[in-house]
Write a protein that holds these residues in place. Structure first.
Motif, PDB file in Angstrom:
ATOM      1  N   PHE A   1      -9.422   4.955   3.520  1.00  0.00           N
ATOM      2  CA  PHE A   1      -9.870   3.828   4.330  1.00  0.00           C
ATOM      3  C   PHE A   1     -10.553   4.339   5.591  1.00  0.00           C
ATOM      4  O   PHE A   1     -10.270   5.443   6.064  1.00  0.00           O
ATOM      5  CB  PHE A   1      -8.726   2.861   4.645  1.00  0.00           C
TER       6      PHE A   1
ATOM      7  N   ILE B   1      -3.290  -6.309   3.722  1.00  0.00           N
ATOM      8  CA  ILE B   1      -2.522  -5.187   3.227  1.00  0.00           C
ATOM      9  C   ILE B   1      -1.239  -5.038   4.025  1.00  0.00           C
ATOM     10  O   ILE B   1      -1.257  -5.067   5.262  1.00  0.00           O
ATOM     11  CB  ILE B   1      -3.345  -3.872   3.337  1.00  0.00           C
TER      12      ILE B   1
ATOM     13  N   THR C   1     -11.041  -1.033   8.027  1.00  0.00           N
ATOM     14  CA  THR C   1     -10.040  -1.741   8.800  1.00  0.00           C
ATOM     15  C   THR C   1     -10.033  -1.218  10.229  1.00  0.00           C
ATOM     16  O   THR C   1     -10.606  -0.168  10.525  1.00  0.00           O
ATOM     17  CB  THR C   1      -8.635  -1.563   8.174  1.00  0.00           C
TER      18      THR C   1
ATOM     19  N   GLU D   1     -12.033   1.291   1.871  1.00  0.00           N
ATOM     20  CA  GLU D   1     -11.548   0.103   2.555  1.00  0.00           C
ATOM     21  C   GLU D   1     -11.792   0.298   4.045  1.00  0.00           C
ATOM     22  O   GLU D   1     -11.612   1.395   4.576  1.00  0.00           O
ATOM     23  CB  GLU D   1     -10.056  -0.107   2.289  1.00  0.00           C
TER      24      GLU D   1
ATOM     25  N   ALA E   1     -12.237  -9.148   1.117  1.00  0.00           N
ATOM     26  CA  ALA E   1     -11.207  -8.895   2.122  1.00  0.00           C
ATOM     27  C   ALA E   1      -9.822  -9.085   1.507  1.00  0.00           C
ATOM     28  O   ALA E   1      -9.602 -10.010   0.718  1.00  0.00           O
ATOM     29  CB  ALA E   1     -11.380  -9.820   3.320  1.00  0.00           C
ATOM     30  N   ASN E   2      -8.880  -8.185   1.880  1.00  0.00           N
ATOM     31  CA  ASN E   2      -7.497  -8.285   1.419  1.00  0.00           C
ATOM     32  C   ASN E   2      -6.561  -8.016   2.580  1.00  0.00           C
ATOM     33  O   ASN E   2      -6.845  -7.180   3.442  1.00  0.00           O
ATOM     34  CB  ASN E   2      -7.209  -7.262   0.315  1.00  0.00           C
TER      35      ASN E   2
ATOM     36  N   THR F   1      -5.260   5.602  -1.492  1.00  0.00           N
ATOM     37  CA  THR F   1      -6.644   5.177  -1.331  1.00  0.00           C
ATOM     38  C   THR F   1      -7.168   5.589   0.034  1.00  0.00           C
ATOM     39  O   THR F   1      -6.397   5.776   0.981  1.00  0.00           O
ATOM     40  CB  THR F   1      -6.779   3.647  -1.482  1.00  0.00           C
TER      41      THR F   1
ATOM     42  N   ARG G   1      -8.239  -5.616   5.364  1.00  0.00           N
ATOM     43  CA  ARG G   1      -9.133  -4.549   4.930  1.00  0.00           C
ATOM     44  C   ARG G   1     -10.264  -5.125   4.089  1.00  0.00           C
ATOM     45  O   ARG G   1     -10.064  -6.043   3.300  1.00  0.00           O
ATOM     46  CB  ARG G   1      -8.376  -3.489   4.129  1.00  0.00           C
ATOM     47  N   TYR G   2     -11.447  -4.555   4.300  1.00  0.00           N
ATOM     48  CA  TYR G   2     -12.645  -4.959   3.567  1.00  0.00           C
ATOM     49  C   TYR G   2     -13.036  -3.823   2.622  1.00  0.00           C
ATOM     50  O   TYR G   2     -13.039  -2.661   3.005  1.00  0.00           O
ATOM     51  CB  TYR G   2     -13.795  -5.238   4.542  1.00  0.00           C
ATOM     52  N   THR G   3     -13.359  -4.159   1.388  1.00  0.00           N
ATOM     53  CA  THR G   3     -13.692  -3.146   0.387  1.00  0.00           C
ATOM     54  C   THR G   3     -15.186  -3.094   0.141  1.00  0.00           C
ATOM     55  O   THR G   3     -15.826  -4.116  -0.114  1.00  0.00           O
ATOM     56  CB  THR G   3     -12.976  -3.435  -0.947  1.00  0.00           C
TER      57      THR G   3
ATOM     58  N   SER H   1       0.847  -1.195   0.000  1.00  0.00           N
ATOM     59  CA  SER H   1       0.000   0.000   0.000  1.00  0.00           C
ATOM     60  C   SER H   1       0.877   1.237   0.000  1.00  0.00           C
ATOM     61  O   SER H   1       1.611   1.471  -0.932  1.00  0.00           O
ATOM     62  CB  SER H   1      -0.932  -0.034   1.201  1.00  0.00           C
TER      63      SER H   1
END
Length: 296
Positions: free
Chosen positions: A198, A219, A253, A251, A216-217, A196, A230-232, A5
């Motif tokens: 968040f 990061i 978190t 995102e 979910a990713n 981005t 993190r959830y988008t 990120s």
């Protein structure tokens, strides 16, 4: 695999005297170059001869340099000073390096100490060599005109600026405004160093979103290079005063960044360039504690 990120999200320095600039009667301006993450950046000259591209970061208290600069200029760390840096995923300690001069558009700081932050990914991918922090523009008016691709700070004109939105200047220079997202009132940190945006988990709940329904990713983010989940999801309109930015992704978190800026138990968001870059531009007046968008 963790997705990289930010190079440097937030740097709050403890145990060091702040070198924030005072307001002057001089105006400084420079061309903006957008790096690969969409962050506004400008050419900075180090030691009167070495030019590098630095991201202009409204959420970095101090200027930071990349390990590449340390190597190329053969800098030696100051054994008596280390920086405590708060990144988007945690806290770490970083070496400090003396640099004879740092100059942008005629604004010059001499004999300063600067932290070296490990890049989140290859410098060629980041697109910049360092972070220009608040000591260059705090206490002044900072204007970023994205359409003209120009940044100005110091004693610059307020002509062409829209309505004033009050901001709280936390820790001397972090601009936090009250905005609305899909009708929900939320505290927002203005962060041009974030590619981005968040938000915290309270914001996700306030929007009626459920983590089980979102992608979910993992990061790897910020100077600390720690990982977070993190959830988008998508929001409704993001309203900065009377200006509304249409539906945008966020995102979500539980980053420790939110507790740093008193965004606990209430909705909070870090507004990055994916949102701010949809404005024609904006100004932060550090003397009057106001955020203003550029009138279209």
């Amino acid at each position: 695999m963790p997705r990289s990120s930010l190079f440097l999200t937030i740097a709050v320095i403890a145990g060091l005297s702040s070198a924030c600039a005072n307001a002057t009667d001089t105006a400084h301006s420079s061309d903006i170059v957008f790096d690969s993450g969409g962050r506004p950046s400008a050419r900075v000259v180090l030691n009167d001869q070495h030019e590098y591209l630095f991201a202009i970061d409204t959420a970095a208290q101090r200027t930071a340099i990349s390990p590449q600069i340390v190597d190329e200029l053969e800098l030696v760390a100051d054994p008596n000073n280390r920086a405590q840096a708060h990144g988007s995923a945690g806290v770490t300690y970083l070496d400090m390096y003396p640099i004879t001069s740092v100059e942008i558009a005629g604004r010059r700081v001499e004999n300063g100490l600067y932290m070296s932050a490990a890049a989140a990914h290859d410098e060629s991918d980041i697109g910049h060599d360092g972070i220009l922090g608040q000591e260059f523009f705090a206490g002044q008016r900072l204007i970023m005109d994205f359409e003209a691709r120009e940044v100005a700070f110091g004693d610059v004109s307020a002509n062409g600026l829209g309505e004033a939105i009050p901001v709280e200047l936390m820790y001397g220079g972090f601009a936090v405004a009250n905005i609305r997202i899909n009708g929900v009132e939320v505290r927002a940190l203005i962060d041009t160093g974030a590619s981005t945006s968040f938000a915290n988990m309270e914001m996700m709940a306030a929007l009626g979103l459920d983590a089980s329904d979102l992608a979910a990713n993992e990061i790897r983010a910020g100077v600390t290079q720690q990982t977070s989940l993190r959830y988008t999801g998508f929001t409704g309109g993001i309203a900065l005063g009377s200006v509304v930015i249409d539906e945008a992704p966020l995102e979500f978190t539980d980053s420790p960044t939110f507790s740093t800026f008193r965004m606990v138990d209430e909705p909070g968001v870090i507004l990055g360039m994916d949102v701010l870059g949809r404005l024609p531009g904006f100004a932060i007046d550090y003397q009057t504690a106001e955020f203003r968008h550029l009138a279209e």
